[in-house]
Design an enzyme around this catalytic site. Sequence first.
Site, PDB file in Angstrom:
ATOM      1  N   LYS A  39      53.462  -2.259  53.651  1.00 50.09           N
ATOM      2  CA  LYS A  39      52.447  -3.106  54.274  1.00 50.09           C
ATOM      3  C   LYS A  39      52.292  -2.592  55.699  1.00 50.09           C
ATOM      4  O   LYS A  39      53.198  -2.752  56.529  1.00 50.09           O
ATOM      5  CB  LYS A  39      52.863  -4.577  54.272  1.00 50.09           C
ATOM      6  CG  LYS A  39      51.885  -5.439  55.066  1.00 50.09           C
ATOM      7  CD  LYS A  39      52.335  -6.872  55.263  1.00 50.09           C
ATOM      8  CE  LYS A  39      51.532  -7.492  56.406  1.00 50.09           C
ATOM      9  NZ  LYS A  39      51.871  -8.903  56.652  1.00 50.09           N
TER      10      LYS A  39
ATOM     11  N   ALA B  54      53.332 -16.249  54.752  1.00 49.78           N
ATOM     12  CA  ALA B  54      54.746 -16.418  55.100  1.00 49.78           C
ATOM     13  C   ALA B  54      54.958 -17.772  55.773  1.00 49.78           C
ATOM     14  O   ALA B  54      55.493 -18.704  55.172  1.00 49.78           O
ATOM     15  CB  ALA B  54      55.216 -15.285  56.002  1.00 49.78           C
TER      16      ALA B  54
END
Lengths: 264, 66
Positions: A104, A213
Amino acid sequence: MADATTGKNDELVLAGRNLSSRLVLGTGGVPSLDIMEAAIRASRTEVVTVALRRVEVSAPGSIVDVVRRTGVTILPNTAGCYTGREAVRTAHLARDAFGTDWVKLEVIADDRTLLPEPVELLGAAEVLCGEDFAVLAYTNDDPVLSKRLEEVGCAAVMPLGAPIGTGLGIRNPHNIELIVEAAGVPVVLDAGIGTASDAALAMELGCDAVLLASAVTRAHDPVLMASAMRHAVEAGRLACLAGRIPKRRHAQASSPFEGKPDLR
Amino acid sequence: MRITLNGETEDVEAGVSIAEIVAGLVEDVSATAVALNGEVVPRSTWALAHPAEGDDVEVVTAAPGG
């Protein structure tokens, strides 16, 4: 995720891997590794992103153990990198540490906004794609930049809904729709999700997956929120496939007037 | 010989290998990577790589984040 009614297979193919969950979980901000593990299980995610940091000599347990126990795919990230060079070097370390080509890619401009630095991001993406990384690029909600990232070979583009950790939801749904319309690679809505309805909206807009998240790790009950996100992503995906009704300015009766008895 | 190890100045024996440095820091090296002056040292070459005086060594692993 399969359509509950038709049983139709609706897997996401991300960087050559078939995934039945369209939720990717970040691990930042989690109160404990036990809670993270329970949240991963509750979310039914198959991909979890982790940062790369200096080893701590006496650290009890590690996120690596959680990844192994839950059997999820590890997606290393370049969180905290301010330059393309730093991000590329971090990706090299991640590949050596975890034996994965997935990364990522995150290159931020400053620590006040944490917004992606587009020039450094594109440069690093080009370098890493040239080295056969599967680059999942965290990007601004910019249709032009998203297309450029795809053109240099990114395996997915991951536009933000709002700046990292803000929980402000999707500030520019129109741009997200434009990115989705033009994309030839999966679009993963990354950052800004605050609650379940934000994740559902991302999927309704046509995103292929959602990465979040803080919305889970900093929720009052992270495990319960992980479950909420799982359902939200599934509901949003089904709604997207089902096709919503057009918005209308005026009411439209759903009951027919024909056959209505005259009781006046 | 002095090197910088994860941001701290450390005295190490001249000729020490990266493999030995890593083994001194962590038990399970399976999810670990090393940078020498910013560039990755591939795991397969840890035993053959030796930092020099003043070198910067970073030993990293996965951490919650992102």
